[in-house]
Design a protein around this motif. Structure first.
Motif, PDB file in Angstrom:
ATOM      1  N   LEU B  34      34.915  46.340  41.512  1.00 47.75           N
ATOM      2  CA  LEU B  34      33.740  45.514  41.752  1.00 47.75           C
ATOM      3  C   LEU B  34      33.472  44.629  40.541  1.00 47.75           C
ATOM      4  O   LEU B  34      33.863  44.957  39.417  1.00 47.75           O
ATOM      5  N   HIS B  35      32.824  43.496  40.796  1.00 50.05           N
ATOM      6  CA  HIS B  35      32.516  42.533  39.751  1.00 50.05           C
ATOM      7  C   HIS B  35      31.033  42.181  39.755  1.00 50.05           C
ATOM      8  O   HIS B  35      30.361  42.256  40.784  1.00 50.05           O
ATOM      9  N   TRP B  36      30.564  41.720  38.610  1.00 56.41           N
ATOM     10  CA  TRP B  36      29.314  40.985  38.490  1.00 56.41           C
ATOM     11  C   TRP B  36      29.663  39.550  38.099  1.00 56.41           C
ATOM     12  O   TRP B  36      30.473  39.332  37.191  1.00 56.41           O
ATOM     13  N   VAL B  37      29.031  38.614  38.772  1.00 58.77           N
ATOM     14  CA  VAL B  37      29.193  37.183  38.514  1.00 58.77           C
ATOM     15  C   VAL B  37      27.789  36.595  38.420  1.00 58.77           C
ATOM     16  O   VAL B  37      26.896  37.001  39.163  1.00 58.77           O
ATOM     17  N   ARG B  38      27.581  35.651  37.505  1.00 58.04           N
ATOM     18  CA  ARG B  38      26.248  35.060  37.392  1.00 58.04           C
ATOM     19  C   ARG B  38      26.311  33.540  37.507  1.00 58.04           C
ATOM     20  O   ARG B  38      27.357  32.926  37.321  1.00 58.04           O
ATOM     21  N   VAL B  48      31.290  37.846  34.848  1.00 52.29           N
ATOM     22  CA  VAL B  48      30.584  38.646  33.835  1.00 52.29           C
ATOM     23  C   VAL B  48      31.323  39.938  33.504  1.00 52.29           C
ATOM     24  O   VAL B  48      31.542  40.265  32.329  1.00 52.29           O
ATOM     25  N   SER B  49      31.682  40.697  34.548  1.00 51.08           N
ATOM     26  CA  SER B  49      32.223  42.026  34.281  1.00 51.08           C
ATOM     27  C   SER B  49      32.916  42.574  35.515  1.00 51.08           C
ATOM     28  O   SER B  49      32.653  42.139  36.643  1.00 51.08           O
ATOM     29  N   ARG B  50      33.809  43.538  35.279  1.00 48.21           N
ATOM     30  CA  ARG B  50      34.547  44.207  36.361  1.00 48.21           C
ATOM     31  C   ARG B  50      34.688  45.685  36.040  1.00 48.21           C
ATOM     32  O   ARG B  50      34.782  46.088  34.885  1.00 48.21           O
ATOM     33  N   ILE B  51      34.701  46.521  37.103  1.00 52.83           N
ATOM     34  CA  ILE B  51      34.891  47.948  36.958  1.00 52.83           C
ATOM     35  C   ILE B  51      35.893  48.426  37.996  1.00 52.83           C
ATOM     36  O   ILE B  51      35.906  47.905  39.134  1.00 52.83           O
ATOM     37  N   ASN B  52      36.705  49.395  37.637  1.00 52.21           N
ATOM     38  CA  ASN B  52      37.683  49.903  38.609  1.00 52.21           C
ATOM     39  C   ASN B  52      37.037  50.942  39.527  1.00 52.21           C
ATOM     40  O   ASN B  52      35.848  51.226  39.431  1.00 52.21           O
ATOM     41  N   GLY B  53      37.826  51.497  40.414  1.00 47.79           N
ATOM     42  CA  GLY B  53      37.295  52.335  41.483  1.00 47.79           C
ATOM     43  C   GLY B  53      36.596  53.607  41.031  1.00 47.79           C
ATOM     44  O   GLY B  53      35.577  54.011  41.610  1.00 47.79           O
ATOM     45  N   ASP B  54      37.150  54.257  39.997  1.00 47.92           N
ATOM     46  CA  ASP B  54      36.529  55.519  39.560  1.00 47.92           C
ATOM     47  C   ASP B  54      35.660  55.343  38.322  1.00 47.92           C
ATOM     48  O   ASP B  54      35.148  56.314  37.774  1.00 47.92           O
ATOM     49  N   ASP B  99      36.157  43.329  44.867  1.00 51.56           N
ATOM     50  CA  ASP B  99      37.487  42.822  44.514  1.00 51.56           C
ATOM     51  C   ASP B  99      38.520  43.340  45.499  1.00 51.56           C
ATOM     52  O   ASP B  99      38.576  44.531  45.795  1.00 51.56           O
ATOM     53  N   LYS B 100      39.338  42.422  46.003  1.00 47.55           N
ATOM     54  CA  LYS B 100      40.481  42.817  46.815  1.00 47.55           C
ATOM     55  C   LYS B 100      41.694  42.098  46.256  1.00 47.55           C
ATOM     56  O   LYS B 100      41.816  40.876  46.413  1.00 47.55           O
ATOM     57  N   TYR B 101      42.546  42.831  45.579  1.00 46.16           N
ATOM     58  CA  TYR B 101      43.759  42.272  44.971  1.00 46.16           C
ATOM     59  C   TYR B 101      43.427  41.034  44.120  1.00 46.16           C
ATOM     60  O   TYR B 101      43.942  39.944  44.345  1.00 46.16           O
ATOM     61  N   TYR B 102      42.519  41.231  43.183  1.00 43.92           N
ATOM     62  CA  TYR B 102      42.207  40.231  42.163  1.00 43.92           C
ATOM     63  C   TYR B 102      41.462  39.018  42.706  1.00 43.92           C
ATOM     64  O   TYR B 102      41.381  37.983  42.048  1.00 43.92           O
TER      65      TYR B 102
END
Lengths: 110, 117
Positions: B34-38, B48-54, B99-102
């Motif tokens: 998942l991402h945050w975009v501003r 802004v930021s991205r986090i992986n699944g776990d 996010d789905k494949y970048y």
């Protein structure tokens, strides 16, 4: 993490074609198969129009197409329609799990 | 249907803190990055930021590194953005995106953060 370079504005008449360019570097656009394009109408969330440089999500008209050459990606909209008037943003994976957007292009349908 | 609903925005003074939330539904939350975009008023989109699944891997834009923290609670299907040391230039609508494949394929409607005295 510099923004990708897009023209601030483009315009075209209904039925015509327009192309929006997106220039990056060999670290982002040039190195990535993951270039996307988003359409954003005023006050709305972005909508994915093109992904993986050339692919269209289900429901996006085939009037929208994407391409890439070197460090520059392009979005072409053919058969312009009034509802295409919006802001368009390119988006590229930039390595090391970071991403970068273009500055945005305002499309005016004359 | 995939849904992402942001909340937690509001008015905060410079130097203050705020935590944004993004409630997700309609997909296997713990399998997606998942991402945050501003987007500042009248300006363009900024990642802004991205986090992986776990939640074990996170990345940030230079402009927020050290001040913002992305996290997720997979039991609650919720993404978070903890924002500290807020500045006027952090004023923006904040979107969460799947996010789905970048590529960010689904987006929420956004929540407005205003940093002002």
């Amino acid at each position: 993490q510099s923004a990708l370079t897009q023209p601030p504005s483009v315009s075209g008449s209904p039925g015509q074609s327009v192309t929006i360019s997106c220039t990056g570097t060999s670290s982002d656009v040039g190195a990535s198969d993951y270039v996307s394009w988003y359409q954003q109408h005023p006050g709305k969330a972005p909508k994915l129009m093109i992904y993986d440089v050339t692919k269209r999500p289900s429901g996006v008209p085939d009037r929208f197409s994407g391409s890439k050459s070197g460090n520059t990606a392009s979005l072409t909209i053919s058969g312009l329609q009034a509802e295409d008037e919006a802001d368009y943003y390119c988006y590229s994976y930039a390595g090391s799990y970071t991403w970068v957007f273009g500055g945005g292009t305002k499309l005016t349908v004359l | 249907d995939v849904q992402l609903v942001e909340s937690g925005g509001g008015l905060v003074q410079p130097g203050g803190s705020l935590r944004l939330s993004c409630a997700a539904s309609g997909f296997a939350f713990n399998t997606y990055w998942l991402h945050w975009v501003r987007q500042a008023p009248g300006k363009g989109l900024v990642w802004v930021s991205r986090i992986n699944g776990d939640g074990t891997s996170t990345t940030y834009a230079d402009s927020v590194k050290g001040r913002f923290t992305i996290s997720r609670d997979n039991a609650k299907n919720t993404l978070y953005l903890q924002m500290n040391s807020l500045r006027a230039e952090d004023t923006a609508v904040y979107y969460c995106a799947r996010d789905k494949y970048y590529t960010s394929d689904y987006w929420g409607l956004g929540t407005l953060v205003t940093v002002s005295s």
